[in-house]
Design a protein around this motif. Structure first.
Motif, PDB file in Angstrom:
ATOM      1  N   CYS A  19       0.847  -1.184   0.000  1.00 46.33           N
ATOM      2  CA  CYS A  19       0.000   0.000   0.000  1.00 46.33           C
ATOM      3  C   CYS A  19       0.882   1.233   0.000  1.00 46.33           C
ATOM      4  CB  CYS A  19      -0.959   0.011   1.176  1.00 46.33           C
ATOM      5  SG  CYS A  19      -0.177   0.165   2.794  1.00 46.33           S
ATOM      6  N   TYR A  20       0.337   2.282  -0.567  1.00 48.20           N
ATOM      7  CA  TYR A  20       1.022   3.574  -0.596  1.00 48.20           C
ATOM      8  C   TYR A  20       0.021   4.626  -0.143  1.00 48.20           C
ATOM      9  CZ  TYR A  20       3.521   7.683  -2.318  1.00 48.20           C
ATOM     10  OH  TYR A  20       4.152   8.890  -2.416  1.00 48.20           O
ATOM     11  N   TYR A  21       0.222   5.125   1.076  1.00 51.54           N
ATOM     12  CA  TYR A  21      -0.679   6.118   1.650  1.00 51.54           C
ATOM     13  C   TYR A  21      -0.153   7.515   1.364  1.00 51.54           C
ATOM     14  CZ  TYR A  21      -3.716   8.580   4.854  1.00 51.54           C
ATOM     15  OH  TYR A  21      -4.647   9.434   5.370  1.00 51.54           O
ATOM     16  N   ASP A  22      -0.960   8.317   0.657  1.00 54.61           N
ATOM     17  CA  ASP A  22      -0.566   9.692   0.343  1.00 54.61           C
ATOM     18  C   ASP A  22      -1.805  10.571   0.192  1.00 54.61           C
ATOM     19  OD1 ASP A  22       1.057  11.860  -0.202  1.00 54.61           O
ATOM     20  OD2 ASP A  22       1.340  11.344  -2.309  1.00 54.61           O
ATOM     21  N   SER A  23      -2.752  10.414   1.125  1.00 55.77           N
ATOM     22  CA  SER A  23      -3.986  11.185   1.010  1.00 55.77           C
ATOM     23  C   SER A  23      -4.182  12.076   2.229  1.00 55.77           C
ATOM     24  CB  SER A  23      -5.177  10.254   0.776  1.00 55.77           C
ATOM     25  OG  SER A  23      -5.247   9.260   1.770  1.00 55.77           O
TER      26      SER A  23
END
Length: 169
Positions: free
Chosen positions: A111-115
């Motif tokens: 996963c890539y969290y960037d929000s």
């Protein structure tokens, strides 16, 4: 950051290294990711990078994003048509988009969290993503210096993070 094993100095047209393309691409390649959830798309630099890796294995990615028409940004505009066949984007805030994404993809490799940059938003997203992550999967969060959410979450799950520094951040 160089990863043990085969490291590819990837060049992706239209994406500059400020988008952490080397890190994202090589981590996805290293674990042979086939299922990725990404939060925060904006123009789609990270989406394009991750989808470029996924195409090597016919993998799939689901992204969540809140469109920003007031900034003249079309969510994912950098992602070319050939990469879109492996991509679903839910243009919703994480509160509704992430549960929807995880219903479609309950187990993820990466996963890539960037929000949502708020403490509460990060803690909400981190918890959902962490519990969907396979045992040897990779959890990535951008903007961890905005507040203590990442540090606190790592303490909650009793994990020591690896932190990559980029451009003094």
């Amino acid at each position: 950051i160089k990863i043990a094993g085969n490291y590819t100095d990837v060049k992706i047209e239209g994406v500059h290294d400020g988008a952490n393309i080397q890190l994202l691409y090589n981590l996805a390649e290293y674990i042979k990711a086939q299922r990725i959830i990404e939060t925060g798309v904006c123009k789609g630099a990270s989406s394009k990078v991750l989808l470029t890796s996924l195409k090597n294995r016919d993998g799939r990615m689901i992204s969540t994003d809140i469109p920003k028409p007031e900034q003249w940004v079309v969510s994912g505009e950098m992602v070319p048509a050939p990469l879109r066949k492996n991509w679903t984007i839910f243009q919703q805030p994480d509160a509704t988009g992430l549960p929807r994404a995880l219903k479609d993809m309950p187990v993820i490799d990466m996963c890539y969290y960037d929000s949502d940059k708020s403490y509460a938003g990060k803690m909400f997203g981190y918890d959902l993503l962490w519990h969907a992550l396979r045992d040897d999967g990779i959890f990535i969060s951008d903007d961890i210096d905005d507040n203590n959410a990442f540090k606190d979450f790592c303490e909650t799950i009793n994990k020591q993070p690896l932190i990559a520094e980029s451009n003094g951040r």
